[in-house]
Motif scaffolding. Sequence first.
Motif, PDB file in Angstrom:
ATOM      1  N   ILE A  63      53.949  27.864  35.923  1.00  0.00           N
ATOM      2  CA  ILE A  63      54.658  28.976  35.285  1.00  0.00           C
ATOM      3  C   ILE A  63      56.170  28.774  35.350  1.00  0.00           C
ATOM      4  O   ILE A  63      56.854  28.814  34.325  1.00  0.00           O
ATOM      5  N   THR A 107      53.055  26.712  26.949  1.00  0.00           N
ATOM      6  CA  THR A 107      51.745  27.091  26.402  1.00  0.00           C
ATOM      7  C   THR A 107      51.864  27.496  24.942  1.00  0.00           C
ATOM      8  O   THR A 107      51.074  27.061  24.086  1.00  0.00           O
ATOM      9  N   VAL A 144      47.251  27.102  32.712  1.00  0.00           N
ATOM     10  CA  VAL A 144      48.419  27.509  33.490  1.00  0.00           C
ATOM     11  C   VAL A 144      48.038  27.557  34.969  1.00  0.00           C
ATOM     12  O   VAL A 144      47.020  28.146  35.340  1.00  0.00           O
ATOM     13  N   THR A 197      49.683  28.346  38.856  1.00  0.00           N
ATOM     14  CA  THR A 197      50.853  28.977  39.456  1.00  0.00           C
ATOM     15  C   THR A 197      50.561  29.504  40.858  1.00  0.00           C
ATOM     16  O   THR A 197      49.407  29.706  41.223  1.00  0.00           O
ATOM     17  N   ASP A 257      50.687  35.333  41.511  1.00  0.00           N
ATOM     18  CA  ASP A 257      49.512  36.093  41.095  1.00  0.00           C
ATOM     19  C   ASP A 257      49.951  37.443  40.503  1.00  0.00           C
ATOM     20  O   ASP A 257      49.779  38.494  41.111  1.00  0.00           O
ATOM     21  N   TYR A 274      51.926  37.698  34.058  1.00  0.00           N
ATOM     22  CA  TYR A 274      51.821  36.271  33.780  1.00  0.00           C
ATOM     23  C   TYR A 274      50.455  35.937  33.180  1.00  0.00           C
ATOM     24  O   TYR A 274      50.343  35.134  32.247  1.00  0.00           O
ATOM     25  N   VAL A 275      49.411  36.538  33.731  1.00  0.00           N
ATOM     26  CA  VAL A 275      48.059  36.279  33.228  1.00  0.00           C
ATOM     27  C   VAL A 275      47.961  36.690  31.764  1.00  0.00           C
ATOM     28  O   VAL A 275      47.524  35.921  30.908  1.00  0.00           O
ATOM     29  N   ALA A 277      50.090  34.439  29.487  1.00  0.00           N
ATOM     30  CA  ALA A 277      49.501  33.102  29.341  1.00  0.00           C
ATOM     31  C   ALA A 277      48.324  33.133  28.362  1.00  0.00           C
ATOM     32  O   ALA A 277      48.219  32.281  27.469  1.00  0.00           O
ATOM     33  N   ALA A 337      46.577  30.100  26.402  1.00  0.00           N
ATOM     34  CA  ALA A 337      46.098  29.301  27.540  1.00  0.00           C
ATOM     35  C   ALA A 337      44.580  29.299  27.603  1.00  0.00           C
ATOM     36  O   ALA A 337      43.926  30.291  27.287  1.00  0.00           O
ATOM     37  N   PHE A 393      43.726  30.103  33.703  1.00  0.00           N
ATOM     38  CA  PHE A 393      44.810  30.587  34.555  1.00  0.00           C
ATOM     39  C   PHE A 393      44.344  30.407  35.988  1.00  0.00           C
ATOM     40  O   PHE A 393      43.389  31.044  36.427  1.00  0.00           O
ATOM     41  N   THR A 452      37.168  29.322  29.044  1.00  0.00           N
ATOM     42  CA  THR A 452      38.376  29.750  29.735  1.00  0.00           C
ATOM     43  C   THR A 452      38.026  30.066  31.181  1.00  0.00           C
ATOM     44  O   THR A 452      37.159  30.898  31.433  1.00  0.00           O
ATOM     45  N   ILE A 507      39.445  31.479  34.758  1.00  0.00           N
ATOM     46  CA  ILE A 507      40.515  32.211  35.435  1.00  0.00           C
ATOM     47  C   ILE A 507      40.159  32.290  36.909  1.00  0.00           C
ATOM     48  O   ILE A 507      38.990  32.492  37.258  1.00  0.00           O
TER      49      ILE A 507
END
Length: 210
Positions: free
Chosen positions: A56, A67, A78, A80, A83, A87-88, A91, A96, A99, A121, A123
Amino acid sequence: MNIRVVVADDQEMVRSGFAMILNAQADIEVVGEASDGAEAVELARRLQPDVVLADIRMPRLDGLEVTRLLADTMRVVVVTTFDLDEYVYAALRNGACGFLLKDAGPALLVEAVRAAVSGDTLISPSVTVRLLKHITKPSGRPPSLPESLTERETDVLRLVARGKTNADIAAELFIALGTVKTHVASLQRKLDVRNRTAVAAWAWENGLVA
């Protein structure tokens, strides 16, 4: 064919660590490393990797901008230490394909890269649970499980929904890691969902988790 990866992070030790973990896999190869966001974009456009791992917070361009610039033509995960919900969301809005928190562990790092290539995806589990609490609302009706789910699969389902990793689930249920993976794959098939996040979402939406 190997999954080709570019790693972008302003900390050399992090880049080296990720590269060591990924290069140890028979099907993954780190083809480039970038120390800032602008270098990451240039390197990715030149090397055309399958996946870009982007931190990030980086000089010149941050991971969210990286991204946004790359997601139309390649898959970006992403990674990082921060938390933070904003940002989540940013992204994922920027395209993205994953994450991941840096403390998620080697297994999830590898899984995130493979998931991105397969179109899923991934996360970080702790982030997934928090997101699901925000975006899903209990239906108010009693939980309704497919008749085909076994008791053990139901146990695994609830633990996935609480953000447990496969290793956590194996330890809690006293079963082998491979058995957990088999149960998760079976849950995806029986619930007709594409990935682990969707399994967790199904459990939350159907009232299996308070």
